[in-house]
Design a protein around this motif. Structure first.
Motif, PDB file in Angstrom:
ATOM      1  N   ASN A 388     -30.109 -15.307   3.226  1.00  0.00           N
ATOM      2  CA  ASN A 388     -29.855 -13.939   2.764  1.00  0.00           C
ATOM      3  C   ASN A 388     -30.601 -13.712   1.456  1.00  0.00           C
ATOM      4  O   ASN A 388     -30.567 -14.555   0.563  1.00  0.00           O
ATOM      5  CB  ASN A 388     -28.358 -13.703   2.558  1.00  0.00           C
ATOM      6  CG  ASN A 388     -28.035 -12.252   2.290  1.00  0.00           C
ATOM      7  OD1 ASN A 388     -28.555 -11.365   2.956  1.00  0.00           O
ATOM      8  ND2 ASN A 388     -27.195 -11.995   1.312  1.00  0.00           N
ATOM      9  N   THR A 389     -31.280 -12.586   1.349  1.00  0.00           N
ATOM     10  CA  THR A 389     -31.968 -12.232   0.103  1.00  0.00           C
ATOM     11  C   THR A 389     -31.675 -10.779  -0.234  1.00  0.00           C
ATOM     12  O   THR A 389     -31.701  -9.914   0.636  1.00  0.00           O
ATOM     13  CB  THR A 389     -33.491 -12.428   0.226  1.00  0.00           C
ATOM     14  OG1 THR A 389     -33.969 -11.758   1.408  1.00  0.00           O
ATOM     15  CG2 THR A 389     -33.857 -13.896   0.305  1.00  0.00           C
ATOM     16  N   VAL A 390     -31.409 -10.523  -1.503  1.00  0.00           N
ATOM     17  CA  VAL A 390     -31.146  -9.178  -2.005  1.00  0.00           C
ATOM     18  C   VAL A 390     -31.760  -9.082  -3.391  1.00  0.00           C
ATOM     19  O   VAL A 390     -31.700 -10.035  -4.164  1.00  0.00           O
ATOM     20  CB  VAL A 390     -29.626  -8.876  -2.105  1.00  0.00           C
ATOM     21  CG1 VAL A 390     -29.394  -7.426  -2.510  1.00  0.00           C
ATOM     22  CG2 VAL A 390     -28.917  -9.189  -0.797  1.00  0.00           C
ATOM     23  N   PHE A 391     -32.372  -7.927  -3.704  1.00  0.00           N
ATOM     24  CA  PHE A 391     -32.859  -7.758  -5.064  1.00  0.00           C
ATOM     25  C   PHE A 391     -32.560  -6.351  -5.546  1.00  0.00           C
ATOM     26  O   PHE A 391     -32.353  -5.429  -4.747  1.00  0.00           O
ATOM     27  CB  PHE A 391     -34.361  -8.070  -5.150  1.00  0.00           C
ATOM     28  CG  PHE A 391     -35.269  -6.865  -5.183  1.00  0.00           C
ATOM     29  CD1 PHE A 391     -35.857  -6.456  -6.374  1.00  0.00           C
ATOM     30  CD2 PHE A 391     -35.540  -6.147  -4.021  1.00  0.00           C
ATOM     31  CE1 PHE A 391     -36.694  -5.359  -6.409  1.00  0.00           C
ATOM     32  CE2 PHE A 391     -36.388  -5.050  -4.050  1.00  0.00           C
ATOM     33  CZ  PHE A 391     -36.968  -4.647  -5.253  1.00  0.00           C
ATOM     34  N   VAL A 406     -35.559  -2.758  -1.657  1.00  0.00           N
ATOM     35  CA  VAL A 406     -35.553  -3.199  -0.264  1.00  0.00           C
ATOM     36  C   VAL A 406     -36.191  -4.573  -0.131  1.00  0.00           C
ATOM     37  O   VAL A 406     -37.253  -4.840  -0.708  1.00  0.00           O
ATOM     38  CB  VAL A 406     -36.322  -2.188   0.616  1.00  0.00           C
ATOM     39  CG1 VAL A 406     -36.260  -2.597   2.079  1.00  0.00           C
ATOM     40  CG2 VAL A 406     -35.791  -0.769   0.424  1.00  0.00           C
ATOM     41  N   VAL A 407     -35.555  -5.450   0.644  1.00  0.00           N
ATOM     42  CA  VAL A 407     -36.143  -6.742   0.974  1.00  0.00           C
ATOM     43  C   VAL A 407     -35.551  -7.208   2.298  1.00  0.00           C
ATOM     44  O   VAL A 407     -34.388  -6.940   2.606  1.00  0.00           O
ATOM     45  CB  VAL A 407     -35.878  -7.784  -0.142  1.00  0.00           C
ATOM     46  CG1 VAL A 407     -34.403  -8.089  -0.290  1.00  0.00           C
ATOM     47  CG2 VAL A 407     -36.670  -9.073   0.105  1.00  0.00           C
ATOM     48  N   CYS A 408     -36.383  -7.882   3.089  1.00  0.00           N
ATOM     49  CA  CYS A 408     -35.942  -8.412   4.389  1.00  0.00           C
ATOM     50  C   CYS A 408     -35.785  -9.924   4.264  1.00  0.00           C
ATOM     51  O   CYS A 408     -36.665 -10.611   3.737  1.00  0.00           O
ATOM     52  CB  CYS A 408     -36.977  -8.077   5.460  1.00  0.00           C
ATOM     53  SG  CYS A 408     -36.420  -8.390   7.156  1.00  0.00           S
ATOM     54  N   ASP A 409     -34.644 -10.444   4.731  1.00  0.00           N
ATOM     55  CA  ASP A 409     -34.423 -11.888   4.595  1.00  0.00           C
ATOM     56  C   ASP A 409     -35.081 -12.639   5.744  1.00  0.00           C
ATOM     57  O   ASP A 409     -35.581 -12.035   6.699  1.00  0.00           O
ATOM     58  CB  ASP A 409     -32.930 -12.197   4.451  1.00  0.00           C
ATOM     59  CG  ASP A 409     -32.133 -11.957   5.723  1.00  0.00           C
ATOM     60  OD1 ASP A 409     -32.718 -11.974   6.825  1.00  0.00           O
ATOM     61  OD2 ASP A 409     -30.909 -11.759   5.618  1.00  0.00           O
ATOM     62  N   PRO A 410     -35.136 -13.974   5.680  1.00  0.00           N
ATOM     63  CA  PRO A 410     -35.833 -14.749   6.711  1.00  0.00           C
ATOM     64  C   PRO A 410     -35.308 -14.515   8.125  1.00  0.00           C
ATOM     65  O   PRO A 410     -36.053 -14.686   9.101  1.00  0.00           O
ATOM     66  CB  PRO A 410     -35.600 -16.202   6.261  1.00  0.00           C
ATOM     67  CG  PRO A 410     -35.422 -16.119   4.790  1.00  0.00           C
ATOM     68  CD  PRO A 410     -34.672 -14.837   4.569  1.00  0.00           C
ATOM     69  N   GLY A 411     -34.048 -14.146   8.255  1.00  0.00           N
ATOM     70  CA  GLY A 411     -33.484 -13.908   9.578  1.00  0.00           C
ATOM     71  C   GLY A 411     -33.741 -12.526  10.128  1.00  0.00           C
ATOM     72  O   GLY A 411     -33.361 -12.212  11.264  1.00  0.00           O
TER      73      GLY A 411
END
Length: 446
Positions: A388-391, A406-411
């Motif tokens: 999970n990634t959030v910024f 906006v960011v897209c996580d590895p999944g």
């Protein structure tokens, strides 16, 4: 932690000085507090649910620090025109890494974005908070990092924990004398603005409000004359299969996710402003990375970013044609956005009067959209992974009324953090925007 100046390091830059001043302007004429520009979270996991302890994290951070010179500096004379970086001799991780018995990401983000950096002592311009669920939150100052730098940090940290070299678990990190910072953006690419750009900026600064192109533009509340900064955060997510379908639509219509989200944001705001005859356009900005034109790697921690500003007309209808047109414009801005940085030279380092001149005036932007793309870290069995990634970015007194990060996580999950200050827009306004944005997103998939 001691610091010293070195003639082999750039001591000050035009861009860095202004970034410092623009981010610290919290209570004009009362006090200066350096704010946190970015926070970025990544959740680290293993198949056996191993906890992320200091014995694992500290050696990994040691590797990250020695890889990225920007993490090895402090800031001197921040509130003056002679702001300068100084290289640290040591960094004590026990002073900048905090473990919290909580897993509330929204609360952690709000706390980090509101709690600024004290640059008076010799301290690094970043810190870490680790939540109970192994979520690692990086808080970092804009003067050393852009949004993509937060992805670079977590990519570097993930590689380090996967490396598993945990022989030195002490908190004290010695900074090698051989470390050198990257050159500034103006040193590696031409940022000098064109004559039309200069004249346009002069006109926008000094023309009477009733003659300006943004006189009928919505940009949130005016910039306050005084006050304290508090950043509010709301987090929303879009599931991988919906994100994949939306990105497929974007490709079909020759748009990008950034351009589609931009047009969708304008449409939602237009609906919310329906009936208010004061507004004919919406002041907006989109972050534009300059790494490509500057030849800087995506793995670097640095500040190579600008923005494209525009005043799209109020239009409640989403249009793929408009999204495709804006995607083409953003591709061109990868070169043209450099001119915004070059304009700072026209201030001749008189940054404080320039900043004060914005107090009580109309904001330049109602919203700013920043898209970091996808955190590219394939899952590997038997080791550490990020799921999970959030910024997010902080509120700034003269900044946009609210921000979409906006960011897209590895999944494949797309995470959006909306941030705003009490002086930009009302909380009810943002929550209504979020509800309508989510509904409109899913309507486009039908």
């Amino acid at each position: 932690m001691r610091a010293f100046e070195s003639s082999t390091w750039p001591q000050r830059t035009r861009k860095s000085d202004l970034l410092v001043l623009s981010n610290v302007f919290t209570q004009p004429a009362i006090f200066w507090v350096s704010t946190v520009a970015w926070v970025a979270a990544a959740k680290y996991t293993t198949q056996d649910h191993r906890p992320l302890t200091t014995d694992i994290l500290f050696p990994a951070l040691r590797q990250v620090i020695k890889t990225h010179p920007s993490l090895c500096v402090a800031l001197k004379n921040e509130s003056s025109s002679k702001a300068a970086f100084t290289r640290l001799h040591t960094i004590d991780l026990s002073q900048i890494v905090e473990f919290r018995n909580s897993d509330s990401l929204q609360a952690a983000f709000e706390g980090q974005l509101t709690h600024g950096f004290d640059t008076e002592p010799d301290a690094p311009l970043w810190r870490i908070q680790v939540l109970a669920d192994n979520t690692v939150i990086l808080a970092i100052h804009h003067v050393i990092a852009d949004g993509l730098s937060t992805i670079a940090f977590h990519g570097s940290l993930l590689r380090a924990v996967r490396n598993g070299s945990f022989c030195d678990t002490s908190s004290l990190v010695q900074i090698p004398d051989t470390i050198r910072m990257l050159p500034t953006v103006e040193a590696v690419t031409n940022v000098w603005p064109s004559i039309p750009t200069i004249l346009d900026r002069i006109y926008r600064e000094f023309a009477p409000q009733y003659l300006k192109s943004d006189r009928h533009a919505w940009s949130g509340k005016p910039v306050p004359r005084t006050g304290t900064l508090r950043t509010n955060v709301r987090l929303i997510s879009f599931l991988p299969h919906d994100v994949a379908a939306f990105c497929s639509l974007c490709r079909t219509h020759r748009a990008t996710l950034t351009s589609a989200f931009y047009v969708l944001t304008v449409a939602i705001l237009s609906r919310m402003l329906a009936g208010d005859t004061r507004y004919k356009t919406i002041s907006s900005a989109v972050a534009v990375s300059l790494r490509g034109v500057a030849g800087v790697s995506g793995d670097a921690i640095c500040d190579f970013v600008s923005a494209h500003f525009a005043h799209p007309p109020v239009n409640p209808n989403f249009s793929w044609t408009t999204a495709a047109r804006y995607a083409r414009k953003l591709r061109k801005q990868k070169r043209d956005a450099r001119q915004s940085i070059g304009l700072l030279r026209l201030l001749f380092r008189n940054y404080i009067p320039f900043m004060r001149g914005h107090l009580g005036r109309k904001r330049d932007s109602g919203f700013v959209l920043s898209n970091l793309g996808r955190f590219d870290a394939p899952m590997i069995e038997g080791t550490w992974n990020v799921v999970n990634t959030v910024f997010a970015q902080c509120d700034v007194i003269i900044g946009a009324a609210f921000k979409l990060n906006v960011v897209c996580d590895p999944g494949g999950t797309l995470n959006v953090a909306l941030t705003w200050g009490d002086y930009g827009v009302e909380t009810d306004f943002v929550e209504s925007f979020i509800s309508q944005f989510q509904d409109a997103f899913h309507d486009l998939l039908v």
